[in-house]
Design a protein around this motif. Structure first.
Motif, PDB file in Angstrom:
ATOM      1  N   ARG A   1      40.973  43.638  36.638  1.00 55.29           N
ATOM      2  CA  ARG A   1      41.480  45.057  36.077  1.00 55.29           C
ATOM      3  C   ARG A   1      41.451  46.086  37.043  1.00 55.29           C
ATOM      4  O   ARG A   1      42.428  46.959  36.833  1.00 55.29           O
ATOM      5  N   ASP A   2      40.718  46.091  38.111  1.00 47.65           N
ATOM      6  CA  ASP A   2      40.562  47.438  38.897  1.00 47.65           C
ATOM      7  C   ASP A   2      41.428  47.361  40.218  1.00 47.65           C
ATOM      8  O   ASP A   2      41.577  48.346  40.851  1.00 47.65           O
ATOM      9  N   ALA A   3      42.391  45.863  40.236  1.00 46.08           N
ATOM     10  CA  ALA A   3      43.128  45.868  41.577  1.00 46.08           C
ATOM     11  C   ALA A   3      44.309  46.792  41.518  1.00 46.08           C
ATOM     12  O   ALA A   3      44.884  46.929  40.279  1.00 46.08           O
ATOM     13  N   SER A   4      44.901  46.930  42.748  1.00 45.09           N
ATOM     14  CA  SER A   4      46.051  47.719  42.855  1.00 45.09           C
ATOM     15  C   SER A   4      46.110  49.110  42.189  1.00 45.09           C
ATOM     16  O   SER A   4      46.800  49.713  41.750  1.00 45.09           O
ATOM     17  N   ASP A   5      44.789  49.872  42.015  1.00 42.22           N
ATOM     18  CA  ASP A   5      44.877  51.186  41.492  1.00 42.22           C
ATOM     19  C   ASP A   5      44.936  52.311  42.473  1.00 42.22           C
ATOM     20  O   ASP A   5      45.011  51.998  43.738  1.00 42.22           O
ATOM     21  N   ALA A   6      45.025  53.463  41.893  1.00 41.37           N
ATOM     22  CA  ALA A   6      45.330  54.721  42.688  1.00 41.37           C
ATOM     23  C   ALA A   6      44.291  54.809  43.776  1.00 41.37           C
ATOM     24  O   ALA A   6      44.337  54.971  44.867  1.00 41.37           O
ATOM     25  N   ALA A   7      42.933  54.477  43.417  1.00 38.20           N
ATOM     26  CA  ALA A   7      41.746  54.630  44.251  1.00 38.20           C
ATOM     27  C   ALA A   7      41.843  53.884  45.428  1.00 38.20           C
ATOM     28  O   ALA A   7      41.537  54.117  46.644  1.00 38.20           O
TER      29      ALA A   7
ATOM     30  N   PRO B   1      41.268  43.693  49.932  1.00 41.23           N
ATOM     31  CA  PRO B   1      40.532  43.711  48.806  1.00 41.23           C
ATOM     32  C   PRO B   1      39.866  42.428  48.373  1.00 41.23           C
ATOM     33  O   PRO B   1      40.002  41.552  49.085  1.00 41.23           O
ATOM     34  N   GLY B   2      39.025  42.347  47.117  1.00 39.93           N
ATOM     35  CA  GLY B   2      38.052  41.186  46.838  1.00 39.93           C
ATOM     36  C   GLY B   2      38.547  40.706  45.658  1.00 39.93           C
ATOM     37  O   GLY B   2      38.142  39.499  45.488  1.00 39.93           O
ATOM     38  N   HIS B   3      39.187  41.360  44.854  1.00 36.05           N
ATOM     39  CA  HIS B   3      39.433  40.702  43.260  1.00 36.05           C
ATOM     40  C   HIS B   3      41.051  41.146  43.082  1.00 36.05           C
ATOM     41  O   HIS B   3      41.345  42.267  42.996  1.00 36.05           O
ATOM     42  N   VAL B   4      41.843  40.071  43.217  1.00 36.59           N
ATOM     43  CA  VAL B   4      43.470  40.681  43.023  1.00 36.59           C
ATOM     44  C   VAL B   4      44.012  39.326  42.093  1.00 36.59           C
ATOM     45  O   VAL B   4      43.884  38.344  42.670  1.00 36.59           O
ATOM     46  N   PRO B   5      44.608  39.753  41.119  1.00 37.89           N
ATOM     47  CA  PRO B   5      45.493  38.656  40.471  1.00 37.89           C
ATOM     48  C   PRO B   5      46.628  37.971  41.383  1.00 37.89           C
ATOM     49  O   PRO B   5      47.118  38.519  42.381  1.00 37.89           O
ATOM     50  N   MET B   6      46.817  36.624  41.220  1.00 41.92           N
ATOM     51  CA  MET B   6      47.786  35.806  42.207  1.00 41.92           C
ATOM     52  C   MET B   6      49.033  36.631  42.326  1.00 41.92           C
ATOM     53  O   MET B   6      49.374  36.793  43.252  1.00 41.92           O
ATOM     54  N   ASP B   7      49.540  37.365  41.146  1.00 45.15           N
ATOM     55  CA  ASP B   7      51.085  37.814  41.219  1.00 45.15           C
ATOM     56  C   ASP B   7      50.979  39.142  42.088  1.00 45.15           C
ATOM     57  O   ASP B   7      52.107  39.799  42.214  1.00 45.15           O
ATOM     58  N   GLN B   8      49.750  39.917  42.191  1.00 43.56           N
ATOM     59  CA  GLN B   8      49.679  41.010  43.078  1.00 43.56           C
ATOM     60  C   GLN B   8      49.390  40.737  44.584  1.00 43.56           C
ATOM     61  O   GLN B   8      49.290  41.708  45.427  1.00 43.56           O
ATOM     62  N   ILE B   9      49.083  39.526  45.131  1.00 45.06           N
ATOM     63  CA  ILE B   9      48.559  39.271  46.393  1.00 45.06           C
ATOM     64  C   ILE B   9      49.752  39.885  47.520  1.00 45.06           C
ATOM     65  O   ILE B   9      49.469  40.381  48.430  1.00 45.06           O
ATOM     66  N   GLU B  10      50.925  39.293  47.262  1.00 41.40           N
ATOM     67  CA  GLU B  10      51.925  39.555  48.217  1.00 41.40           C
ATOM     68  C   GLU B  10      52.119  40.989  48.323  1.00 41.40           C
ATOM     69  O   GLU B  10      52.347  41.379  49.363  1.00 41.40           O
ATOM     70  N   MET B  11      52.151  41.491  47.240  1.00 42.61           N
ATOM     71  CA  MET B  11      52.502  43.012  47.373  1.00 42.61           C
ATOM     72  C   MET B  11      51.519  43.792  48.017  1.00 42.61           C
ATOM     73  O   MET B  11      51.654  44.754  48.814  1.00 42.61           O
ATOM     74  N   GLN B  12      50.137  43.400  48.043  1.00 42.63           N
ATOM     75  CA  GLN B  12      48.846  43.924  48.825  1.00 42.63           C
ATOM     76  C   GLN B  12      49.006  43.943  50.067  1.00 42.63           C
ATOM     77  O   GLN B  12      49.092  44.798  50.811  1.00 42.63           O
TER      78      GLN B  12
END
Length: 436
Positions: free
Chosen positions: A228-234, A261-272
């Motif tokens: 839930r906290d992945a890819s946020d403003a912080a 990062p430590g916790h990321v949904p699979m659909d956000q990994i490439e973007m990260q």
């Protein structure tokens, strides 16, 4: 002179030649990549046992193993056993994250015994020197950093990008700040209503790092601790600051990698990955996992290995392993083994997917041994030979079965590879041509 300043001066150092040979690269490619900051060679001038290695885009994906004593379990022999297990199962670096016991004795023992780079998080020792974390001082923290640099620590995680103004961005998170170093830094800033001491004293930090050729691992103190906290403003505010600090380090000849990062949904990994490489100027990316689900305590080495394989494929350069003990307890040597095996699989999968030169040769060789029913060769080529051999022998332990053309799954009648080999394929192909 650091590896970075030497590379920029056109010098190919012995360490660069060594890693070029290990990676199958031209030494000039290594020098050019180091000079550009895309490749690092963590090699403290005081680490006498070191066999240099590199982390970056042109090299294979690396694996870090975290070891270290805690305040409830501190034993030097246990940590050295973890180090030996880490080396046996393929760790490219180790981090001593000790927070208990005789920190200096543990650290010096690990450094003197380790042929791979050793990393630390200096703020842990700094807060243990004072009765309360809020009593830590910037001078005290820098004193610890300099002492560890003189001891031979090759890279240090420093949470310089956690700024006072970013803390409110984490207020609505489920898990808040989960980085131990980031949390200690945040607590200090809130207590004193002052800016991050390592951000304010960054030039002093660079002086120390440059003097001993310590690589800075710019820590992700605001990393997400749940999906839930992945890819946020912080997270991304800190990442942008780490990009700025990278340029300042390079100006001073200090090598840098960026923690991720430590916790990321699979659909956000490439973007990260894309965002990190863009904001941090292609500095090497070092990630914890990431875990792709939050519901697997006891199996987080599996959840995170899925994310690690993906993030390695998309461009991460080093993967920090996660063990089955993650979120639950201090890992023991067996946890270390399981975490490393999972991450060697993830890193190798990433190298194959990225088309690394000769990466798939290993797989092809094992496949040929499998088709030839060369069981011993299969065992020798396995990532974990002991586990492969034991699994085979639990049902077919007799020496005869080391030469048998079947396993206990299919038996002699149903083995598809055995049946395939019994076909006269020359005749089949000739008949096919006649029919055509």
């Amino acid at each position: 002179m650091t590896q970075l300043t030497e590379a920029r001066g056109g010098v190919i150092t012995p360490a660069m030649r060594y890693v070029a040979e290990r990676e199958g690269l031209d030494p000039e490619v290594v020098r050019t990549e180091v000079a550009a900051g895309r490749l690092i060679i963590p090699a403290n001038v005081h680490h006498e046992a070191l066999e240099p290695m590199c982390i970056g885009a042109v090299s294979r994906v690396k694996i870090n193993a975290n070891i270290g004593a805690s305040q409830t379990d501190a034993d030097i022999d246990e940590e050295l056993a973890k180090l030996r297990t880490s080396l046996r199962y393929g760790a490219d670096t180790v981090m001593d994250l000790s927070t208990g016991g005789d920190l200096d004795a543990i650290r010096t023992s690990i450094i003197s015994s380790s042929p791979v780079p050793v990393g630390t998080v200096p703020v842990y020792e700094a807060v243990l020197r004072v009765p309360d974390p809020e009593e830590m001082t910037a001078d005290g923290l820098l004193e610890v950093i300099e002492k560890q640099a003189r001891q031979g620590v090759d890279y240090m995680t420093v949470h310089c990008g956690v700024l006072l103004e970013y803390l409110p961005l984490a207020a609505s998170r489920i898990t808040g700040i989960v980085s131990r170093g980031g949390g200690l830094t945040a607590r200090w800033m809130v207590a004193h209503r002052r800016q991050n001491p390592l951000y304010e004293r960054y030039d002093d930090l660079l002086d120390i790092a440059g003097a001993h050729d310590v690589t800075l691992s710019l820590g992700d103190g605001m990393r997400p601790g749940c999906l839930r906290d992945a890819s946020d403003a912080a997270q991304f505010a800190e990442l942008k600051t780490l990009g700025d600090l990278t340029l300042r380090a390079w100006e001073r000849g200090v090598q840098v990698m960026i923690e991720g990062p430590g916790h990321v949904p699979m659909d956000q990994i490439e973007m990260q990955v894309r965002k990190q490489k863009r904001l941090c100027h292609d500095a090497p990316f070092y990630t914890l996992g990431p875990l792709v689900v939050d519901v697997a305590p006891g199996y987080d080495h599996i959840s995170s290995a899925i994310g690690a394989a993906m993030i390695g494929w998309y461009g991460a350069d080093m993967l920090c392993y996660v063990t089955p003990a993650e979120h639950l307890s201090l890992p023991n040597p067996e946890d270390v083994r399981q975490g490393l095996v999972a991450y060697r699989i993830a890193a190798h999968a990433a190298d194959v997917a990225r088309g690394r030169a000769s990466a798939r040769d290993w797989d092809d060789e094992l496949s040929r041994a499998r088709f030839a029913f060369d069981w011993r060769r299969q065992f020798d080529l396995a990532i974990d030979p002991d586990a492969a051999r034991a699994k085979h022998d639990q049902t077919l332990a007799d020496e005869y079965f080391k030469h048998a053309e079947f396993c206990s799954m299919c038996g002699p009648k149903f083995c598809p590879m055995h049946n395939f080999r019994d076909v006269d394929w020359v005749k089949v192909l000739e008949e096919a041509k006649v029919s055509a």
